[in-house]
Design a protein around this motif. Structure first.
Motif, PDB file in Angstrom:
ATOM      1  N   ALA A  16       0.837  -1.202   0.000  1.00 37.43           N
ATOM      2  CA  ALA A  16       0.000   0.000   0.000  1.00 37.43           C
ATOM      3  C   ALA A  16       0.868   1.246   0.000  1.00 37.43           C
ATOM      4  N   ARG A  17       1.995   1.196   0.685  1.00 36.98           N
ATOM      5  CA  ARG A  17       2.895   2.358   0.736  1.00 36.98           C
ATOM      6  C   ARG A  17       3.376   2.724  -0.660  1.00 36.98           C
ATOM      7  N   TYR A  18       3.622   1.742  -1.510  1.00 40.79           N
ATOM      8  CA  TYR A  18       4.056   2.014  -2.875  1.00 40.79           C
ATOM      9  C   TYR A  18       3.037   2.900  -3.588  1.00 40.79           C
ATOM     10  N   LEU A  19       1.766   2.586  -3.410  1.00 36.51           N
ATOM     11  CA  LEU A  19       0.718   3.389  -4.043  1.00 36.51           C
ATOM     12  C   LEU A  19       0.680   4.805  -3.487  1.00 36.51           C
ATOM     13  N   ILE A  20       0.844   4.939  -2.174  1.00 34.89           N
ATOM     14  CA  ILE A  20       0.811   6.256  -1.541  1.00 34.89           C
ATOM     15  C   ILE A  20       2.027   7.070  -1.952  1.00 34.89           C
ATOM     16  N   ASP A  21       3.219   6.456  -1.949  1.00 32.79           N
ATOM     17  CA  ASP A  21       4.444   7.173  -2.309  1.00 32.79           C
ATOM     18  C   ASP A  21       4.489   7.547  -3.777  1.00 32.79           C
TER      19      ASP A  21
ATOM     20  N   GLU B 275      13.249  20.294   7.233  1.00 31.99           N
ATOM     21  CA  GLU B 275      13.367  19.076   6.426  1.00 31.99           C
ATOM     22  C   GLU B 275      13.188  17.828   7.286  1.00 31.99           C
ATOM     23  N   THR B 276      13.800  17.814   8.468  1.00 34.60           N
ATOM     24  CA  THR B 276      13.681  16.671   9.377  1.00 34.60           C
ATOM     25  C   THR B 276      12.233  16.496   9.834  1.00 34.60           C
ATOM     26  N   LEU B 277      11.586  17.588  10.236  1.00 34.74           N
ATOM     27  CA  LEU B 277      10.176  17.526  10.643  1.00 34.74           C
ATOM     28  C   LEU B 277       9.303  17.054   9.498  1.00 34.74           C
ATOM     29  N   PHE B 278       9.560  17.567   8.304  1.00 33.58           N
ATOM     30  CA  PHE B 278       8.800  17.176   7.114  1.00 33.58           C
ATOM     31  C   PHE B 278       8.940  15.683   6.871  1.00 33.58           C
ATOM     32  N   GLU B 279      10.179  15.169   6.926  1.00 39.15           N
ATOM     33  CA  GLU B 279      10.434  13.750   6.695  1.00 39.15           C
ATOM     34  C   GLU B 279       9.701  12.885   7.703  1.00 39.15           C
ATOM     35  N   LYS B 280       9.782  13.248   8.985  1.00 36.97           N
ATOM     36  CA  LYS B 280       9.097  12.480  10.027  1.00 36.97           C
ATOM     37  C   LYS B 280       7.579  12.527   9.833  1.00 36.97           C
ATOM     38  N   THR B 281       7.066  13.697   9.495  1.00 35.07           N
ATOM     39  CA  THR B 281       5.629  13.841   9.280  1.00 35.07           C
ATOM     40  C   THR B 281       5.183  13.042   8.064  1.00 35.07           C
ATOM     41  N   TRP B 282       5.969  13.084   6.986  1.00 39.08           N
ATOM     42  CA  TRP B 282       5.634  12.335   5.771  1.00 39.08           C
ATOM     43  C   TRP B 282       5.603  10.837   6.060  1.00 39.08           C
ATOM     44  N   ARG B 283       6.630  10.345   6.767  1.00 34.05           N
ATOM     45  CA  ARG B 283       6.663   8.914   7.088  1.00 34.05           C
ATOM     46  C   ARG B 283       5.485   8.509   7.964  1.00 34.05           C
ATOM     47  N   HIS B 284       5.175   9.335   8.959  1.00 29.19           N
ATOM     48  CA  HIS B 284       4.042   9.043   9.837  1.00 29.19           C
ATOM     49  C   HIS B 284       2.738   9.039   9.053  1.00 29.19           C
TER      50      HIS B 284
ATOM     51  N   LYS C 191      -1.776   1.768   7.020  1.00 25.95           N
ATOM     52  CA  LYS C 191      -2.549   1.008   8.002  1.00 25.95           C
ATOM     53  C   LYS C 191      -4.032   1.078   7.661  1.00 25.95           C
ATOM     54  N   ASP C 192      -4.512   2.261   7.261  1.00 25.63           N
ATOM     55  CA  ASP C 192      -5.920   2.419   6.918  1.00 25.63           C
ATOM     56  C   ASP C 192      -6.281   1.605   5.680  1.00 25.63           C
ATOM     57  N   VAL C 193      -5.434   1.650   4.648  1.00 23.62           N
ATOM     58  CA  VAL C 193      -5.708   0.916   3.409  1.00 23.62           C
ATOM     59  C   VAL C 193      -5.701  -0.582   3.664  1.00 23.62           C
ATOM     60  N   VAL C 194      -4.671  -1.069   4.340  1.00 21.36           N
ATOM     61  CA  VAL C 194      -4.571  -2.507   4.619  1.00 21.36           C
ATOM     62  C   VAL C 194      -5.701  -2.923   5.547  1.00 21.36           C
ATOM     63  N   GLY C 195      -6.024  -2.098   6.525  1.00 19.94           N
ATOM     64  CA  GLY C 195      -7.117  -2.407   7.449  1.00 19.94           C
ATOM     65  C   GLY C 195      -8.454  -2.526   6.733  1.00 19.94           C
TER      66      GLY C 195
END
Length: 102
Positions: free
Chosen positions: A15-20, A77-86, A93-97
């Motif tokens: 699912a992450r592949y589709l989102i990314d 940039e660090t905050l953005f990266e953490k927020t993007w990953r989260h 999780k929502d898609v797989v769920g």
């Protein structure tokens, strides 16, 4: 194996592949037209050095202490990266769920 059981075994990275694959925005950087100003970064930099920073939000801690958080370009940039990953993790999780519950 039922469809619900198969859903439990799906790998979130599928699912992450589709989102990314959607266009990812760029984090803010000094000189990009946002409201950058000279100030102190509240995050991982030297707290005593004035540099170009941008307002990222407010903080309130016990004792009713409040502050306006600002971050330099590297910390943005660090905050953005953490927020993007989260965000993408939560979306996965929502898609797989949803797939596992159908």
């Amino acid at each position: 194996m039922s469809q619900a059981e198969r859903g439990k075994h799906r790998r979130p990275h599928a699912a992450r592949y589709l989102i990314d694959s959607y266009r990812r925005p760029e984090p803010a950087q000094p000189g990009d037209g946002n409201a950058w100003h000279t100030g102190i970064c509240w995050f991982w930099c030297d707290f005593t050095v004035e540099q170009q920073v941008i307002y990222v939000g407010d903080i309130e801690v016990p004792g009713r202490l409040r502050g306006r958080l600002t971050a330099c370009g590297l910390c943005v940039e660090t905050l953005f990266e953490k927020t993007w990953r989260h965000s993408t993790y939560q979306d996965c999780k929502d898609v797989v769920g949803r797939r596992g519950n159908t």
